[in-house]
Design a protein around this motif. Structure first.
Motif, PDB file in Angstrom:
ATOM      1  N   TYR A  44       0.866  -1.178   0.000  1.00 47.08           N
ATOM      2  CA  TYR A  44       0.000   0.000   0.000  1.00 47.08           C
ATOM      3  C   TYR A  44       0.905   1.231   0.000  1.00 47.08           C
ATOM      4  CZ  TYR A  44      -4.034  -2.885   1.508  1.00 47.08           C
ATOM      5  OH  TYR A  44      -5.032  -3.815   1.608  1.00 47.08           O
ATOM      6  N   PRO A  45       1.031   1.941  -1.121  1.00 52.46           N
ATOM      7  CA  PRO A  45       1.898   3.120  -1.131  1.00 52.46           C
ATOM      8  C   PRO A  45       1.313   4.261  -0.315  1.00 52.46           C
ATOM      9  CG  PRO A  45       0.726   2.923  -3.204  1.00 52.46           C
ATOM     10  CD  PRO A  45       0.415   1.678  -2.422  1.00 52.46           C
ATOM     11  N   MET A  46       2.197   5.126   0.167  1.00 53.40           N
ATOM     12  CA  MET A  46       1.762   6.365   0.809  1.00 53.40           C
ATOM     13  C   MET A  46       2.213   7.530  -0.062  1.00 53.40           C
ATOM     14  SD  MET A  46       1.965   7.922   4.658  1.00 53.40           S
ATOM     15  CE  MET A  46       3.743   7.962   4.921  1.00 53.40           C
ATOM     16  N   LEU A  47       1.276   8.412  -0.343  1.00 54.18           N
ATOM     17  CA  LEU A  47       1.529   9.602  -1.140  1.00 54.18           C
ATOM     18  C   LEU A  47       1.614  10.800  -0.203  1.00 54.18           C
ATOM     19  CD1 LEU A  47       1.633  11.116  -3.879  1.00 54.18           C
ATOM     20  CD2 LEU A  47      -0.870  11.082  -3.876  1.00 54.18           C
ATOM     21  N   GLU A  48       2.786  11.400  -0.103  1.00 58.02           N
ATOM     22  CA  GLU A  48       2.963  12.623   0.666  1.00 58.02           C
ATOM     23  C   GLU A  48       2.827  13.802  -0.299  1.00 58.02           C
ATOM     24  OE1 GLU A  48       5.963  11.296   4.294  1.00 58.02           O
ATOM     25  OE2 GLU A  48       6.734  12.550   2.682  1.00 58.02           O
ATOM     26  N   ILE A  49       1.734  14.533  -0.179  1.00 57.37           N
ATOM     27  CA  ILE A  49       1.505  15.676  -1.056  1.00 57.37           C
ATOM     28  C   ILE A  49       2.179  16.890  -0.431  1.00 57.37           C
ATOM     29  CG2 ILE A  49      -0.216  17.147  -2.147  1.00 57.37           C
ATOM     30  CD1 ILE A  49      -2.139  14.784  -2.121  1.00 57.37           C
ATOM     31  N   ILE A  50       3.186  17.402  -1.117  1.00 56.14           N
ATOM     32  CA  ILE A  50       4.015  18.467  -0.550  1.00 56.14           C
ATOM     33  C   ILE A  50       3.843  19.798  -1.274  1.00 56.14           C
ATOM     34  CG2 ILE A  50       5.763  16.895   0.356  1.00 56.14           C
ATOM     35  CD1 ILE A  50       7.378  17.580  -2.248  1.00 56.14           C
ATOM     36  N   LYS A  51       3.003  19.800  -2.327  1.00 58.58           N
ATOM     37  CA  LYS A  51       2.782  21.051  -3.059  1.00 58.58           C
ATOM     38  C   LYS A  51       1.402  21.021  -3.697  1.00 58.58           C
ATOM     39  CE  LYS A  51       5.529  19.177  -6.879  1.00 58.58           C
ATOM     40  NZ  LYS A  51       6.668  19.383  -7.781  1.00 58.58           N
ATOM     41  N   GLU A  52       0.902  22.191  -4.024  1.00 59.09           N
ATOM     42  CA  GLU A  52      -0.456  22.337  -4.539  1.00 59.09           C
ATOM     43  C   GLU A  52      -0.656  21.625  -5.871  1.00 59.09           C
ATOM     44  OE1 GLU A  52      -4.386  24.267  -4.414  1.00 59.09           O
ATOM     45  OE2 GLU A  52      -2.762  24.580  -2.987  1.00 59.09           O
ATOM     46  N   GLU A 107      10.746  24.091   7.411  1.00 55.15           N
ATOM     47  CA  GLU A 107      11.173  25.026   6.374  1.00 55.15           C
ATOM     48  C   GLU A 107      12.672  25.294   6.452  1.00 55.15           C
ATOM     49  OE1 GLU A 107       8.965  28.611   6.154  1.00 55.15           O
ATOM     50  OE2 GLU A 107       7.008  27.616   6.284  1.00 55.15           O
ATOM     51  N   ARG A 108      13.281  25.335   5.277  1.00 52.51           N
ATOM     52  CA  ARG A 108      14.687  25.685   5.133  1.00 52.51           C
ATOM     53  C   ARG A 108      14.798  26.727   4.034  1.00 52.51           C
ATOM     54  NH1 ARG A 108      14.352  20.304   6.325  1.00 52.51           N
ATOM     55  NH2 ARG A 108      15.807  19.477   7.886  1.00 52.51           N
ATOM     56  N   ALA A 109      15.825  27.550   4.122  1.00 49.07           N
ATOM     57  CA  ALA A 109      15.998  28.611   3.128  1.00 49.07           C
ATOM     58  C   ALA A 109      16.148  28.038   1.726  1.00 49.07           C
ATOM     59  CB  ALA A 109      17.210  29.459   3.484  1.00 49.07           C
ATOM     60  N   SER A 110      16.702  26.829   1.619  1.00 47.79           N
ATOM     61  CA  SER A 110      16.944  26.226   0.315  1.00 47.79           C
ATOM     62  C   SER A 110      15.760  25.414  -0.208  1.00 47.79           C
ATOM     63  CB  SER A 110      18.173  25.310   0.397  1.00 47.79           C
ATOM     64  OG  SER A 110      17.986  24.322   1.411  1.00 47.79           O
ATOM     65  N   MET A 111      14.696  25.313   0.585  1.00 47.42           N
ATOM     66  CA  MET A 111      13.530  24.527   0.176  1.00 47.42           C
ATOM     67  C   MET A 111      12.821  25.200  -0.992  1.00 47.42           C
ATOM     68  SD  MET A 111      10.393  23.190   2.630  1.00 47.42           S
ATOM     69  CE  MET A 111      11.359  21.949   3.485  1.00 47.42           C
ATOM     70  N   LYS A 112      12.250  24.380  -1.856  1.00 46.97           N
ATOM     71  CA  LYS A 112      11.557  24.911  -3.030  1.00 46.97           C
ATOM     72  C   LYS A 112      10.399  25.803  -2.601  1.00 46.97           C
ATOM     73  CE  LYS A 112      12.737  21.136  -6.166  1.00 46.97           C
ATOM     74  NZ  LYS A 112      12.226  20.075  -7.076  1.00 46.97           N
ATOM     75  N   ASN A 113      10.214  26.890  -3.348  1.00 44.73           N
ATOM     76  CA  ASN A 113       9.198  27.884  -2.992  1.00 44.73           C
ATOM     77  C   ASN A 113       7.795  27.287  -2.938  1.00 44.73           C
ATOM     78  OD1 ASN A 113      11.096  29.921  -2.790  1.00 44.73           O
ATOM     79  ND2 ASN A 113      10.853  30.567  -4.921  1.00 44.73           N
ATOM     80  N   GLU A 114       7.475  26.404  -3.895  1.00 37.20           N
ATOM     81  CA  GLU A 114       6.129  25.849  -3.930  1.00 37.20           C
ATOM     82  C   GLU A 114       5.860  24.936  -2.735  1.00 37.20           C
ATOM     83  OE1 GLU A 114       8.487  23.404  -7.083  1.00 37.20           O
ATOM     84  OE2 GLU A 114       8.499  25.422  -6.227  1.00 37.20           O
ATOM     85  N   ARG A 132       2.830  26.499   4.341  1.00 37.09           N
ATOM     86  CA  ARG A 132       2.310  27.636   5.114  1.00 37.09           C
ATOM     87  C   ARG A 132       0.822  27.856   4.897  1.00 37.09           C
ATOM     88  NH1 ARG A 132       7.037  32.248   4.090  1.00 37.09           N
ATOM     89  NH2 ARG A 132       8.688  31.228   5.315  1.00 37.09           N
ATOM     90  N   SER A 133       0.359  27.725   3.675  1.00 38.80           N
ATOM     91  CA  SER A 133      -1.017  28.084   3.360  1.00 38.80           C
ATOM     92  C   SER A 133      -2.018  26.971   3.633  1.00 38.80           C
ATOM     93  CB  SER A 133      -1.125  28.507   1.889  1.00 38.80           C
ATOM     94  OG  SER A 133      -0.824  27.420   1.038  1.00 38.80           O
ATOM     95  N   VAL A 134      -1.574  25.719   3.579  1.00 41.34           N
ATOM     96  CA  VAL A 134      -2.499  24.597   3.712  1.00 41.34           C
ATOM     97  C   VAL A 134      -2.141  23.700   4.894  1.00 41.34           C
ATOM     98  CG1 VAL A 134      -3.457  22.539   2.589  1.00 41.34           C
ATOM     99  CG2 VAL A 134      -2.994  24.602   1.238  1.00 41.34           C
ATOM    100  N   ILE A 135      -0.952  23.150   4.904  1.00 42.75           N
ATOM    101  CA  ILE A 135      -0.594  22.149   5.908  1.00 42.75           C
ATOM    102  C   ILE A 135      -0.608  22.736   7.316  1.00 42.75           C
ATOM    103  CG2 ILE A 135       1.232  20.600   6.715  1.00 42.75           C
ATOM    104  CD1 ILE A 135       2.029  20.159   3.815  1.00 42.75           C
ATOM    105  N   ALA A 136      -0.199  23.982   7.460  1.00 42.81           N
ATOM    106  CA  ALA A 136      -0.100  24.590   8.792  1.00 42.81           C
ATOM    107  C   ALA A 136      -1.448  24.804   9.458  1.00 42.81           C
ATOM    108  CB  ALA A 136       0.646  25.918   8.699  1.00 42.81           C
ATOM    109  N   SER A 137      -2.517  24.735   8.705  1.00 43.55           N
ATOM    110  CA  SER A 137      -3.864  24.932   9.254  1.00 43.55           C
ATOM    111  C   SER A 137      -4.618  23.606   9.236  1.00 43.55           C
ATOM    112  CB  SER A 137      -4.618  25.971   8.420  1.00 43.55           C
ATOM    113  OG  SER A 137      -6.006  25.915   8.671  1.00 43.55           O
ATOM    114  N   LYS A 138      -5.043  23.150  10.385  1.00 42.65           N
ATOM    115  CA  LYS A 138      -5.761  21.870  10.412  1.00 42.65           C
ATOM    116  C   LYS A 138      -7.076  21.959   9.645  1.00 42.65           C
ATOM    117  CE  LYS A 138      -8.436  22.161  14.761  1.00 42.65           C
ATOM    118  NZ  LYS A 138      -8.269  23.586  15.025  1.00 42.65           N
ATOM    119  N   GLU A 139      -7.689  23.138   9.633  1.00 44.89           N
ATOM    120  CA  GLU A 139      -8.946  23.305   8.904  1.00 44.89           C
ATOM    121  C   GLU A 139      -8.723  23.211   7.391  1.00 44.89           C
ATOM    122  OE1 GLU A 139      -9.310  25.114  12.894  1.00 44.89           O
ATOM    123  OE2 GLU A 139      -7.890  25.419  11.243  1.00 44.89           O
TER     124      GLU A 139
END
Length: 355
Positions: free
Chosen positions: A24-32, A71-78, A84-91
């Motif tokens: 059973y694969p797990m998909l980690e969605i890290i960008k929109e 978050e790291r300074a070298s992390m991709k912007n997306e 910040r916009s989605v994962i950080a808010s449980k709602e």
């Protein structure tokens, strides 16, 4: 439970590999979005990932919007923007998971506590209550260093059709002091299946530091041997034969390749002599094909390197001029396809059965 991060090469593997009934694969969605497109032609989040989930050849698929990202300074912007916009808010995070409800019951949403991210309490209960009406099965993901705070709540919420994922990050699975401290509670739990997730390849392993043709002893894939005993899990998870990196922007060309030896359960490193893409075909491919690891797998009596192994077959095509090897990204897919096929063969041979 091979774990993927919804990037281009990983998505190609997700769409092509036959996981069948024991993976059973797990998909980690890290960008929109799955890739950059013109803004006016961009498909919405739910259409992109519903299509991907539907395509995956597996009975069930875990889907996580991972809270562990730092978050790291070298992390991709997306990635930063989505965190910040989605994962950080449980709602908002829950709303995004709910938007994939059409994929239920194939899709199993993964939830984690926000206590160490935002300081909020009772977030596991809140998420479970809002997702349960749409998803009969839920996976609770708990980090090893947050186990004591989260475990009493998970113990109350979990049902027989759920799953528990114990995330060890990349610490040694056993007998690590951090793991020993939680084992009594972990072992005594029997409500639902337990999965132990660990990244075998540390982030500090770099292509430039590989010794060409030599075993990389800093890679510890021992979870495959310990998840049943002494850890009493029903399943192990990893990052499918590649490094769980820091999601940074691409760097300079550095021809290198980690080749899984399924007989000895270890990885062999290969690297080019110069920083040119031609080194994949000229140096790395012939060295892998003629390696002792490949010879061991061919002589093992198990079909590790048969026609179903897309990664191995691609190496052969590159060697015989049937396909270009001038792509660092392609070798990421080759590594994953080869590793996953080897694990599939071990499952088929009964080597990984739980009691």
């Amino acid at each position: 439970m091979p774990t993927f991060r919804a990037r281009q090469q990983e998505n190609l593997v997700l769409r092509s590999f036959k996981f069948d009934g024991h993976m059973y694969p797990m998909l980690e969605i890290i960008k929109e979005y799955d890739r950059k497109r013109d803004s006016d032609k961009q498909s919405p989040f739910h259409e992109i990932y519903l299509d991907l989930i539907e395509t995956i050849q597996s009975e069930r698929v875990f889907v996580d919007l991972p809270l562990y990202l730092k978050e790291r300074a070298s992390m991709k912007n997306e990635v930063i923007a989505f965190s910040r916009s989605v994962i950080a808010s449980k709602e908002r995070r829950t709303k995004y998971l709910q938007s994939l409800g059409e994929a239920s019951p194939k899709m199993i949403p993964v939830i984690s506590s926000y206590l160490h991210k935002t300081g909020e309490i009772d977030t596991l209960q809140w998420q479970e209550a809002h997702l349960r009406p749409n998803f009969p099965s839920i996976a609770f993901r708990v980090m090893y260093n947050q186990f004591n705070e989260d475990w009493p709540i998970i113990n109350q919420l979990a049902t027989a059709v759920d799953f528990i994922i114990l995330d060890l990050d990349n610490i040694a699975p056993y007998p690590s002091p951090s793991v020993r401290q939680i084992m009594n509670a972990w072992r005594s739990f029997s409500t639902c299946p337990k999965i132990i997730l660990r990244s075998a390849i540390n982030t500090d392993i770099q292509n430039v530091g590989l010794d060409h043709g030599e075993v990389v002893f800093d890679i510890d894939n021992g979870l495959i041997d310990t998840y049943k005993q002494p850890l009493l899990g029903q399943c192990f998870g990893d990052y499918a034969g590649i490094k769980k990196d820091d999601l940074t922007s691409g760097g300079a060309i550095s021809p290198g390749f980690l080749f899984y030896d399924a007989v000895d359960n270890q990885f062999v490193g290969f690297k080019g002599s110069v920083k040119e893409l031609s080194e994949f075909k000229n140096t790395i491919v012939p060295a892998v094909i003629n390696s002792e690891a490949a010879k061991r797998m061919q002589a093992s009596g198990l079909p590790y390197l048969d026609d179903r192994n897309w990664g191995w077959q691609t190496l052969l095509r590159i060697q015989h001029e049937g396909e270009t090897g001038k792509s660092q990204a392609k070798f990421k897919r080759i590594a994953m396809e080869h590793y996953l096929h080897c694990i599939r063969v071990k499952i088929e041979a009964g080597e990984l059965k739980t009691s």
